[in-house]
Design a protein around this motif. Structure first.
Motif, PDB file in Angstrom:
ATOM      1  N   ILE A   1       0.834  -1.207   0.000  1.00  0.00           N
ATOM      2  CA  ILE A   1       0.000   0.000   0.000  1.00  0.00           C
ATOM      3  C   ILE A   1       0.867   1.254   0.000  1.00  0.00           C
ATOM      4  N   ARG A   2       1.934   1.241   0.811  1.00  0.00           N
ATOM      5  CA  ARG A   2       2.809   2.416   0.862  1.00  0.00           C
ATOM      6  C   ARG A   2       3.502   2.653  -0.479  1.00  0.00           C
ATOM      7  N   LEU A   3       3.865   1.581  -1.161  1.00  0.00           N
ATOM      8  CA  LEU A   3       4.486   1.737  -2.473  1.00  0.00           C
ATOM      9  C   LEU A   3       3.488   2.334  -3.472  1.00  0.00           C
ATOM     10  N   LEU A   4       2.244   1.883  -3.388  1.00  0.00           N
ATOM     11  CA  LEU A   4       1.226   2.407  -4.295  1.00  0.00           C
ATOM     12  C   LEU A   4       0.937   3.881  -4.013  1.00  0.00           C
ATOM     13  N   LEU A   5       1.014   4.282  -2.736  1.00  0.00           N
ATOM     14  CA  LEU A   5       0.725   5.666  -2.363  1.00  0.00           C
ATOM     15  C   LEU A   5       1.953   6.576  -2.438  1.00  0.00           C
ATOM     16  N   PHE A   6       3.122   6.010  -2.773  1.00  0.00           N
ATOM     17  CA  PHE A   6       4.343   6.804  -2.753  1.00  0.00           C
ATOM     18  C   PHE A   6       4.292   8.008  -3.702  1.00  0.00           C
ATOM     19  N   PRO A   7       3.808   7.864  -4.937  1.00  0.00           N
ATOM     20  CA  PRO A   7       3.725   9.044  -5.807  1.00  0.00           C
ATOM     21  C   PRO A   7       2.863  10.156  -5.205  1.00  0.00           C
ATOM     22  N   ILE A   8       1.777   9.762  -4.517  1.00  0.00           N
ATOM     23  CA  ILE A   8       0.930  10.763  -3.885  1.00  0.00           C
ATOM     24  C   ILE A   8       1.672  11.420  -2.720  1.00  0.00           C
ATOM     25  N   ALA A   9       2.456  10.616  -1.981  1.00  0.00           N
ATOM     26  CA  ALA A   9       3.226  11.176  -0.867  1.00  0.00           C
ATOM     27  C   ALA A   9       4.258  12.184  -1.370  1.00  0.00           C
ATOM     28  N   GLN A  10       4.846  11.909  -2.524  1.00  0.00           N
ATOM     29  CA  GLN A  10       5.787  12.874  -3.102  1.00  0.00           C
ATOM     30  C   GLN A  10       5.106  14.213  -3.357  1.00  0.00           C
ATOM     31  N   LYS A  11       3.906  14.153  -3.922  1.00  0.00           N
ATOM     32  CA  LYS A  11       3.165  15.385  -4.169  1.00  0.00           C
ATOM     33  C   LYS A  11       2.791  16.064  -2.848  1.00  0.00           C
TER      34      LYS A  11
END
Length: 567
Positions: free
Chosen positions: A370-380
């Motif tokens: 889940i964290r890998l999938l949300l990583f692009p959003i976390a970058q933003k």
């Protein structure tokens, strides 16, 4: 200064509500966890008995009564890889059933779950099939049927036969698969001189309500599926008023937290489902064919129905729905509104478990995914936080300039966000996305039998129950068990510590009240989360650790977040 005092009082009231009021509110809407399966005293782990027995569970009185009742009538034995028990030839009842693969507790000598028991014993719970007729005598509860064999098992069906002495013969051909599904093929042969009219039916009788607790997030009680939708009713409602559901395609029965009994009529035949109560705390689910079947002399009529009695295994329930065409059979598991998230999470988690053999490790791998999938959003999110921090001086200037004109201030702030290309809500998106994921995992831990009694490491013997190890009795060295509302386990403490360090990595808020909120929030959440399932806490701890690693890396990409904003 007065404003800060006011804010602090508001914060203190909210904190008190979270610590003391939230457990009361959440008891029904968000039940914390399954009952603990172990306790730790004197440095030893002890298996706890079930606080409430499962359906028709063995107790001292029930064992004696059941043995006497079973011995009173002739029977056909049931023997499959998953079930054992017997069929009562008096009344043609399936009334003795044990689930071989599920035990009452995690103790080595624990008895298996007993699902069905005969009438006259404690917790009577049984099913049967029959016919109603106004023109001929049909078999009843006192009819003793003849059987073509002495064992019902997969690939070895039996036929029950009865003659009413008026020229009509009634047969029930029973077969069973390797799991929990019985098939009943009911046949009436009319050897008389005139046409007869019969109505096939099936019934499921239960003495007393389930000992499992009906919850807002997980239904326990009577259930019916009609016209493509499920009806969840509680026992009190059924006791007050019987309900009928005309339908073509559907089923009815009783669901416990992990077990299900369900009558499934032919899905192409119009029937009337019914949920009702009787004397002495009896509840019944039944169905009857809507139109009577007319049988001419010298001819026969056949109707096929099914009966499910067993564990609500997700893959099995879904397979029965697909292969047998049972309308919305998966509604036996109360997935609710978030099923679109919950079922994929379950299937992925179950796949990981089959891969690694440990559900705790599977939860950690799920969190990592889940964290890998949300990583692009976390970058933003971090880019947005950096931009927001950079424009803080301009925001402060606007607040000073328009402090007497709130509408103008809002207008100028929106214009500033647009000019600087900053989205103030972007930082909330990862948190908002995690909420349905957390709730979905929470429901998976509560609903699915696949999580029942699954160990993790060391003292954690059940990921769907709270952590039994607490420092309040020196981690089990003192021989007493603290009350549950103060028994903060080791895993919740680790959760609080992980949240504390995660908050410390975040940029310090400029407002003093916010600083106080963030300082105490980890420990408040530690108390709130302590009664919840260890599996949910493992997910949150893993997520916090991954978030800290992610923050460390992203701080290196956005150093502006670590520096104080310019004045």
């Amino acid at each position: 200064m007065k404003e800060e005092q006011k804010n602090f009082v508001i914060f203190a009231v909210l904190a008190a509500f979270i610590l003391f009021g939230f457990p009361l509110v959440s008891g029904y809407f968000f039940p914390t966890a399954n009952p603990p399966v172990t306790k730790i005293e004197g440095g030893k782990t002890t298996v706890l008995p079930k606080p409430q027995a499962d359906p028709a569970a063995d107790t001292g009185a029930a064992v004696r009564n059941r043995s006497e009742v079973i011995a009173e009538s002739p029977r056909v034995r049931i023997d499959t890889p998953t079930l054992s028990g017997s069929i009562n030839l008096k009344g043609a009842r399936i009334d003795d059933l044990v689930l071989k693969q599920y035990d009452e507790t995690i103790a080595k000598n624990s008895p298996p779950i007993r699902l069905l028991s005969p009438a006259g014993s404690a917790n009577a719970y049984f099913a049967g099939f029959g016919w109603r007729s106004s023109s001929v005598a049909a078999p009843d509860a006192d009819t003793v049927w003849r059987a073509t064999g002495d064992v019902l098992s997969p690939g070895r069906p039996i036929t029950l036969d009865a003659d009413n002495g008026q020229g009509q013969r009634f047969r029930i051909e029973l077969s069973i698969d390797e799991d929990y599904m019985f098939t009943a093929r009911q046949t009436v042969a009319n050897g008389g001189q005139a046409p007869i009219a019969v109505t096939p039916y099936g019934y499921l009788s239960r003495r007393g309500a389930s000992t499992d607790v009906d919850q807002w997030v997980a239904h326990v009680g009577p259930i019916a599926v009609r016209d493509g939708s499920a009806v969840y009713r509680d026992y009190d409602e059924v006791a007050e008023e019987a309900t009928r559901y005309p339908t073509t395609g559907g089923w009815a029965g009783f669901t416990d937290q992990y077990w299900l009994t369900a009558l499934v009529p032919d899905q192409q035949t119009p029937v009337e489902l019914q949920l009702r109560s009787g004397a002495n705390g009896q509840f019944q689910a039944d169905y009857a064919q809507r139109d009577a079947v007319t049988i001419a002399p010298g001819t026969t009529a056949t109707q096929t129905a099914r009966f499910f009695a067993g564990a609500k295994e997700v893959r099995l329930i879904d397979r029965y729905e697909g292969q047998l065409g049972i309308v919305q059979f998966d509604k036996a598991i109360d997935w609710g509104w978030f099923r679109i998230i919950e079922k994929p999470i379950f299937y992925y988690l179950d796949w990981l478990f089959r891969l690694v053999g440990n559900f705790g490790v599977a939860i950690i791998l799920l969190t990592l995914t889940i964290r890998l999938l949300l990583f692009p959003i976390a970058q933003k999110q971090f880019a947005s936080m950096a931009s927001m921090r950079a424009i803080q001086p301009k925001l402060k200037a606007l607040q000073e300039k328009h402090k007497e004109d709130k509408p103008k201030l809002q207008q100028e702030m929106m214009a500033l966000y647009k000019t600087e290309k900053v989205n103030p809500l972007a930082g909330c998106l990862p948190m908002l996305l995690q909420i349905p994921i957390m709730f979905a995992l929470y429901k998976v831990l509560i609903l699915t039998i696949e999580m029942r009694h699954q160990p993790f490491v060391a003292w954690i013997k059940d990921l769907s129950a709270p952590d039994p190890l607490t420092p309040l009795n020196l981690f089990g060295l003192l021989a007493f068990t603290p009350p549950s509302f103060i028994a903060i386990g080791v895993v919740p403490i680790l959760l609080g510590i992980s949240m504390y360090f995660q908050f410390k990595l975040n940029p310090a808020p400029m407002d003093e009240v916010q600083k106080q909120v963030f300082a105490i929030m980890p420990w408040m959440l530690m108390f709130v989360m302590a009664p919840f399932a260890v599996g949910l806490q493992v997910y949150w701890i893993t997520s916090n650790v991954l978030t800290m690693a992610q923050q460390w890396w992203l701080y290196r990409q956005h150093p502006a977040l670590k520096t104080a904003p310019a004045k």
